[in-house]
Design an enzyme around this catalytic site. Sequence first.
Site, short mmCIF file in Angstrom:
data_model
loop_
_atom_site.label_atom_id
_atom_site.label_comp_id
_atom_site.label_asym_id
_atom_site.label_seq_id
_atom_site.Cartn_x
_atom_site.Cartn_y
_atom_site.Cartn_z
N LYS A 181 2.17 -3.25 6.55
CA LYS A 181 2.59 -3.47 5.16
C LYS A 181 4.11 -3.33 5.04
CE LYS A 181 -1.46 -4.28 3.40
NZ LYS A 181 -1.82 -5.51 2.73
N TYR A 227 -1.80 0.26 10.21
CA TYR A 227 -2.06 -0.43 8.94
C TYR A 227 -0.84 -0.33 8.02
CZ TYR A 227 -3.60 -1.07 4.15
OH TYR A 227 -3.67 -1.48 2.85
N SER A 242 0.83 -1.22 0.00
CA SER A 242 0.00 0.00 0.00
C SER A 242 0.85 1.25 0.00
CB SER A 242 -0.86 -0.02 1.26
OG SER A 242 -1.44 1.23 1.47
#
Length: 323
Positions: A147, A143, A119
Site C-alpha cells: 500500500k 501487505y 490502509s
Amino acid sequence: MKKHSILVVGGAGYIGSHMVKDLLHAGYDVITLDNLSTGHRELLPGGQFIEGSLNDTALLDSIFSEHRISAVMHFAAYSLVGESVENPLKYYQNNVAGTINLTDSMIRHKVKRFIFSSSAAVYGEPEEVPITENHPLNPTNPYGATKRLVEQVLKDCDSAYDFRYISLRYFNAAGADESGKIGERHEPESHLIPLVLKTATGERDNISIFGTNYPTPDGTCIRDYIHVSDLTRAHLLAFDALLEGSPSDVYNLGNSKGYSVREVIELARKVTGREIPVIESGKRPGDPAILVARSDKIRKALGWAPRYEDLETIIRTAWNWHR
Ligand code: UDP
C-alpha cells in the site's frame, strides 16, 4: 448532461460491492472489473461486469478505449497480513504490479482521476495514537508495504503526468449495507467481527482472542472500526473533490474511537443475544496493540462525517447480513 462512468476494480468484493451499490444509487454508470479470485459475482448489485485481471494489459486498454471513464476506484487487492508474510510476491505482483498496469493504462488513455483503497497498515507500529496522516510510514508486513509503495507510485504519477488521486487509508472496515443483501464474506474468514458473528450463529464453536497481555486496559488489541457505507461515502466525496479540481491527497478513514477485542465480543453478545464462547490464545504476529485514526483531515477537506459512529450499530448491520 451525460452520466459519469466509474470503473470499480474489485467491485465484487466486500467493500467494492457496497461501492457499486452506492454509485448506482447516486446515478452513476458503473463498470466493474474483477477477477473473482476473492470476490463473488452474486454480491454485485448491478452495472456492467467484466471478468478479468490487472495482469491483462490488453483488456485494460480495451476498457479505457471503449468507455469514457471519469474515474477509477480501486479495491482489488489481497489484504491478509499473514498470507502477505508467507507469500510476499503474490502481494507485490497483484497489489503493486497490477496497480501500475492500471495507472499506466489510465494515463495513456487520459483518464486522470483515481481513488485508491489504502490502509492503516502503511503506518506500522504507531509512535502516537490517534494516528494522523503525517505519522511516519513504517509498514511491518508486505501487505502494508504494497500500500505504501502504491501511494509512492501515485505521488510520482501526479508530479509527472496530468493525474490526480485520493488515497483513503482505511482503518478496520466492518458492518454491512442496511439492506442485508450484501456484506462481508471472505474465504477463509480471518476478520474479528465476522468470526465473532459466525460463533454466535453456531457455525464456529468459539472465537480466539489473539493476545491478552497487550498494554491496553483489558489486555486485548484496540482497533478503530468503520462502517463500510461510511467508507463508500468517502469515495463519493473524493470523486466530487477530484471533479472540482482538488489536488491529490491522502486521508485517514476511521471513527477516531477504539474498541478492544473483548469489547467487540461483549457488544456482539448484546446485539445477538447469543452466547459467544471465547478461547484466549497467543498473539498474532505483526498486530500492533492500538490502531486508532485521527480523521479530522477528511472531515475538514471533504466534509465527511461517519453516520455509524457507534460500534453496536455497526455490529447490528453485520448481524443482519450474517443471519
Ligand atoms: N482478532 C482476534 N481473533 C480473531 C481475529 C482477530 O483476536 O479470530 C483480533 C486481531 O488480533 C486484531 C483485531 O482482532 O487485534 C482485529 O483483527 P482483524 O483481522 O479483524 O483486522 P486487522 O486489525 O488485522 O486489520
